[in-house]
Design a protein around this motif. Structure first.
Motif, PDB file in Angstrom:
ATOM      1  N   TYR A   1       0.846  -1.191   0.000  1.00  0.00           N
ATOM      2  CA  TYR A   1       0.000   0.000   0.000  1.00  0.00           C
ATOM      3  C   TYR A   1       0.880   1.239   0.000  1.00  0.00           C
ATOM      4  O   TYR A   1       2.059   1.194   0.361  1.00  0.00           O
ATOM      5  CB  TYR A   1      -0.925   0.023   1.216  1.00  0.00           C
ATOM      6  N   ASP A   2       0.279   2.358  -0.388  1.00  0.00           N
ATOM      7  CA  ASP A   2       1.005   3.626  -0.380  1.00  0.00           C
ATOM      8  C   ASP A   2       1.141   4.173   1.040  1.00  0.00           C
ATOM      9  O   ASP A   2       2.058   4.944   1.314  1.00  0.00           O
ATOM     10  CB  ASP A   2       0.279   4.654  -1.257  1.00  0.00           C
ATOM     11  N   GLU A   3       0.253   3.792   1.928  1.00  0.00           N
ATOM     12  CA  GLU A   3       0.280   4.286   3.295  1.00  0.00           C
ATOM     13  C   GLU A   3       1.544   3.823   4.014  1.00  0.00           C
ATOM     14  O   GLU A   3       2.031   2.705   3.795  1.00  0.00           O
ATOM     15  CB  GLU A   3      -0.953   3.777   4.052  1.00  0.00           C
ATOM     16  N   LEU A   4       2.084   4.686   4.843  1.00  0.00           N
ATOM     17  CA  LEU A   4       3.283   4.351   5.592  1.00  0.00           C
ATOM     18  C   LEU A   4       3.046   3.098   6.426  1.00  0.00           C
ATOM     19  O   LEU A   4       1.986   2.930   7.022  1.00  0.00           O
ATOM     20  CB  LEU A   4       3.684   5.514   6.504  1.00  0.00           C
ATOM     21  N   ILE A   5       4.036   2.230   6.487  1.00  0.00           N
ATOM     22  CA  ILE A   5       3.870   0.937   7.149  1.00  0.00           C
ATOM     23  C   ILE A   5       3.608   1.092   8.644  1.00  0.00           C
ATOM     24  O   ILE A   5       2.930   0.266   9.264  1.00  0.00           O
ATOM     25  CB  ILE A   5       5.116   0.057   6.893  1.00  0.00           C
ATOM     26  N   VAL A   6       4.104   2.165   9.247  1.00  0.00           N
ATOM     27  CA  VAL A   6       3.911   2.383  10.675  1.00  0.00           C
ATOM     28  C   VAL A   6       2.487   2.832  10.987  1.00  0.00           C
ATOM     29  O   VAL A   6       2.043   2.766  12.135  1.00  0.00           O
ATOM     30  CB  VAL A   6       4.932   3.418  11.193  1.00  0.00           C
ATOM     31  N   ASN A   7       1.746   3.269   9.965  1.00  0.00           N
ATOM     32  CA  ASN A   7       0.387   3.752  10.171  1.00  0.00           C
ATOM     33  C   ASN A   7      -0.674   2.714   9.805  1.00  0.00           C
ATOM     34  O   ASN A   7      -1.870   3.008   9.863  1.00  0.00           O
ATOM     35  CB  ASN A   7       0.139   5.021   9.345  1.00  0.00           C
ATOM     36  N   ARG A   8      -0.269   1.528   9.411  1.00  0.00           N
ATOM     37  CA  ARG A   8      -1.226   0.541   8.909  1.00  0.00           C
ATOM     38  C   ARG A   8      -1.859  -0.261  10.051  1.00  0.00           C
ATOM     39  O   ARG A   8      -1.229  -0.556  11.055  1.00  0.00           O
ATOM     40  CB  ARG A   8      -0.541  -0.420   7.940  1.00  0.00           C
ATOM     41  N   SER A   9      -3.130  -0.611   9.824  1.00  0.00           N
ATOM     42  CA  SER A   9      -3.874  -1.458  10.757  1.00  0.00           C
ATOM     43  C   SER A   9      -5.030  -2.079   9.989  1.00  0.00           C
ATOM     44  O   SER A   9      -5.280  -1.738   8.829  1.00  0.00           O
ATOM     45  CB  SER A   9      -4.403  -0.638  11.947  1.00  0.00           C
TER      46      SER A   9
ATOM     47  N   PHE B   1       0.580  -1.159  28.048  1.00  0.00           N
ATOM     48  CA  PHE B   1       0.741   0.229  27.618  1.00  0.00           C
ATOM     49  C   PHE B   1       0.928   0.315  26.108  1.00  0.00           C
ATOM     50  O   PHE B   1       0.259   1.089  25.418  1.00  0.00           O
ATOM     51  CB  PHE B   1       1.929   0.856  28.337  1.00  0.00           C
ATOM     52  N   SER B   2       1.823  -0.509  25.577  1.00  0.00           N
ATOM     53  CA  SER B   2       2.134  -0.465  24.150  1.00  0.00           C
ATOM     54  C   SER B   2       0.958  -0.923  23.292  1.00  0.00           C
ATOM     55  O   SER B   2       0.636  -0.311  22.271  1.00  0.00           O
ATOM     56  CB  SER B   2       3.362  -1.333  23.852  1.00  0.00           C
ATOM     57  N   ILE B   3       0.305  -2.025  23.706  1.00  0.00           N
ATOM     58  CA  ILE B   3      -0.795  -2.570  22.917  1.00  0.00           C
ATOM     59  C   ILE B   3      -1.980  -1.611  22.901  1.00  0.00           C
ATOM     60  O   ILE B   3      -2.584  -1.358  21.849  1.00  0.00           O
ATOM     61  CB  ILE B   3      -1.225  -3.947  23.450  1.00  0.00           C
ATOM     62  N   ILE B   4      -2.338  -1.081  24.075  1.00  0.00           N
ATOM     63  CA  ILE B   4      -3.470  -0.154  24.149  1.00  0.00           C
ATOM     64  C   ILE B   4      -3.198   1.099  23.331  1.00  0.00           C
ATOM     65  O   ILE B   4      -4.064   1.580  22.596  1.00  0.00           O
ATOM     66  CB  ILE B   4      -3.768   0.211  25.615  1.00  0.00           C
ATOM     67  N   LEU B   5      -1.998   1.629  23.436  1.00  0.00           N
ATOM     68  CA  LEU B   5      -1.642   2.834  22.684  1.00  0.00           C
ATOM     69  C   LEU B   5      -1.734   2.582  21.181  1.00  0.00           C
ATOM     70  O   LEU B   5      -2.273   3.392  20.426  1.00  0.00           O
ATOM     71  CB  LEU B   5      -0.229   3.279  23.062  1.00  0.00           C
ATOM     72  N   SER B   6      -1.218   1.440  20.746  1.00  0.00           N
ATOM     73  CA  SER B   6      -1.248   1.096  19.328  1.00  0.00           C
ATOM     74  C   SER B   6      -2.672   0.825  18.852  1.00  0.00           C
ATOM     75  O   SER B   6      -3.055   1.190  17.741  1.00  0.00           O
ATOM     76  CB  SER B   6      -0.375  -0.130  19.076  1.00  0.00           C
ATOM     77  N   LEU B   7      -3.467   0.194  19.712  1.00  0.00           N
ATOM     78  CA  LEU B   7      -4.855  -0.119  19.361  1.00  0.00           C
ATOM     79  C   LEU B   7      -5.682   1.148  19.208  1.00  0.00           C
ATOM     80  O   LEU B   7      -6.451   1.292  18.248  1.00  0.00           O
ATOM     81  CB  LEU B   7      -5.462  -1.021  20.438  1.00  0.00           C
ATOM     82  N   LEU B   8      -5.545   2.077  20.139  1.00  0.00           N
ATOM     83  CA  LEU B   8      -6.349   3.292  20.103  1.00  0.00           C
ATOM     84  C   LEU B   8      -5.931   4.234  18.981  1.00  0.00           C
ATOM     85  O   LEU B   8      -6.771   4.904  18.373  1.00  0.00           O
ATOM     86  CB  LEU B   8      -6.255   4.027  21.446  1.00  0.00           C
ATOM     87  N   SER B   9      -4.628   4.287  18.702  1.00  0.00           N
ATOM     88  CA  SER B   9      -4.132   5.222  17.695  1.00  0.00           C
ATOM     89  C   SER B   9      -4.097   4.638  16.293  1.00  0.00           C
ATOM     90  O   SER B   9      -4.105   5.375  15.302  1.00  0.00           O
ATOM     91  CB  SER B   9      -2.723   5.691  18.066  1.00  0.00           C
ATOM     92  N   GLY B  10      -4.023   3.291  16.203  1.00  0.00           N
ATOM     93  CA  GLY B  10      -3.869   2.653  14.895  1.00  0.00           C
ATOM     94  C   GLY B  10      -2.468   2.778  14.339  1.00  0.00           C
ATOM     95  O   GLY B  10      -2.233   2.487  13.161  1.00  0.00           O
TER      96      GLY B  10
ATOM     97  N   GLY C   1       1.841   1.957  14.640  1.00  0.00           N
ATOM     98  CA  GLY C   1       2.861   1.066  15.176  1.00  0.00           C
ATOM     99  C   GLY C   1       2.423  -0.359  15.396  1.00  0.00           C
ATOM    100  O   GLY C   1       3.106  -1.116  16.088  1.00  0.00           O
ATOM    101  N   GLN C   2       1.309  -0.767  14.791  1.00  0.00           N
ATOM    102  CA  GLN C   2       0.816  -2.125  15.040  1.00  0.00           C
ATOM    103  C   GLN C   2       1.755  -3.195  14.503  1.00  0.00           C
ATOM    104  O   GLN C   2       1.818  -4.297  15.055  1.00  0.00           O
ATOM    105  CB  GLN C   2      -0.585  -2.297  14.441  1.00  0.00           C
ATOM    106  N   ILE C   3       2.507  -2.902  13.470  1.00  0.00           N
ATOM    107  CA  ILE C   3       3.431  -3.893  12.920  1.00  0.00           C
ATOM    108  C   ILE C   3       4.458  -4.308  13.969  1.00  0.00           C
ATOM    109  O   ILE C   3       4.798  -5.501  14.089  1.00  0.00           O
ATOM    110  CB  ILE C   3       4.128  -3.352  11.650  1.00  0.00           C
ATOM    111  N   TYR C   4       4.931  -3.349  14.780  1.00  0.00           N
ATOM    112  CA  TYR C   4       5.940  -3.671  15.780  1.00  0.00           C
ATOM    113  C   TYR C   4       5.327  -4.364  17.000  1.00  0.00           C
ATOM    114  O   TYR C   4       5.963  -5.240  17.604  1.00  0.00           O
ATOM    115  CB  TYR C   4       6.682  -2.404  16.182  1.00  0.00           C
ATOM    116  N   VAL C   5       4.106  -3.992  17.348  1.00  0.00           N
ATOM    117  CA  VAL C   5       3.414  -4.677  18.444  1.00  0.00           C
ATOM    118  C   VAL C   5       3.173  -6.142  18.076  1.00  0.00           C
ATOM    119  O   VAL C   5       3.363  -7.043  18.894  1.00  0.00           O
ATOM    120  CB  VAL C   5       2.083  -3.972  18.765  1.00  0.00           C
ATOM    121  N   LEU C   6       2.774  -6.393  16.841  1.00  0.00           N
ATOM    122  CA  LEU C   6       2.542  -7.767  16.388  1.00  0.00           C
ATOM    123  C   LEU C   6       3.838  -8.561  16.341  1.00  0.00           C
ATOM    124  O   LEU C   6       3.851  -9.757  16.653  1.00  0.00           O
ATOM    125  CB  LEU C   6       1.877  -7.754  15.011  1.00  0.00           C
TER     126      LEU C   6
END
Length: 272
Positions: A99-107, A150-159, A161-166
């Motif tokens: 996708y064109d979207e930045l990989i850190v912003n994907r969910s 902390f990390s999972i909730i932050l990533s879940l709410l913001s959408g 950095g999910q690639i790094y959490v996973l």
């Protein structure tokens, strides 16, 4: 005064109050499902163990509680490990050029669901650890679960950095081997070949999933550092702060696992 979220709202131009209602509507069912699944697995572990393992009834109440608790962590580990592998490898959501979207912003809806269920597990397990402290684990477990939540909730709410959490959740694949070692020890099978074999599997899986994988995570973050630096401040500090702490804990635990394995192998060889 209206509550302000510490990150840009991912759904257009809506107020923080509207977003809070959206969070409850979209994410809380997965979190609640995770909590309910933990309770169900705890009960099923107790029932199955009482039927299949004669020594279960002879265990102390504290040992039975930890036995059942480890059933929960085993099921969660298998769930998040397979789910993370599927999301990262099998699907194209987090592939580099999909996708064109930045990989850190994907969910995705699926990744949100997986993270929500994982939040339910960590909330349940942390509550049990604190309630029975230190029976189910010391301060290192509180730190590990706190940082993970902390990390999972932050990533879940913001959408973000999910690639790094996973990727980090993928390292939970070592947990079944950790729990099996404890089960075998409690069952009096510490000198068995199965115990030694599981120790070797734990050593290798930990080396791959919690040492080499974290090296890959840091390399990936370095390559995409411009993207990471561009997200909101709290997310940036979380991404550059939490993984190194977890990595250091993994190294310490790996050293303990290696010493335990070599001790068990040496004892087995002397016994022969």
């Amino acid at each position: 005064m209206e509550f302000m979220f510490p990150f840009p709202l991912p759904i257009g131009s809506i107020s923080s109050r509207e977003y809070a209602f959206w969070v409850i509507y979209s994410h809380c069912p997965a979190v609640v499902a995770g909590i309910l699944l933990c309770i169900l697995v705890y009960r099923l572990t107790a029932c199955a163990s009482s039927l299949l393992f004669k020594g279960y009834g002879k265990l102390s109440s504290a040992k039975r509680m930890e036995w059942n608790n480890r059933g929960i962590s085993t099921v969660h580990a298998l769930f998040v490990a397979f789910s993370s592998f599927y999301l990262l490898i099998m699907l194209d959501v987090f592939h580099e050029d999909s996708y064109d979207e930045l990989i850190v912003n994907r969910s995705s809806d699926l990744s949100d669901t997986v993270l929500g269920i994982s939040v339910g597990y960590f909330l349940t397990d942390l509550a049990m650890i604190l309630w029975e402290f230190p029976v189910l684990g010391g301060l290192e477990y509180v730190l590990h679960h706190g940082l993970s939540l902390f990390s999972i909730i932050l990533s879940l709410l913001s959408g973000r950095g999910q690639i790094y959490v996973l990727m980090v959740l993928l390292s939970e694949s070592t947990t079944p081997f950790v729990n099996l070692r404890w089960y075998l020890d409690v069952a009096g099978l510490k000198n068995s070949k199965l115990y030694i074999g599981n120790g070797v599997a734990l050593f290798l899986s930990w080396l791959i999933a919690r040492i080499f994988l974290f090296i890959f995570i840091f390399a990936h973050m370095w390559i995409h550092f411009d993207e990471i630096r561009g997200i909101y401040a709290l997310g940036f500090y979380s991404l550059i702060g939490v993984p190194p702490v977890l990595a250091m804990m993994n190294v310490v635990w790996f050293w303990r696992i290696a010493k335990g394995l070599f001790r068990a192998i040496s004892k087995a060889n002397h016994g022969n």
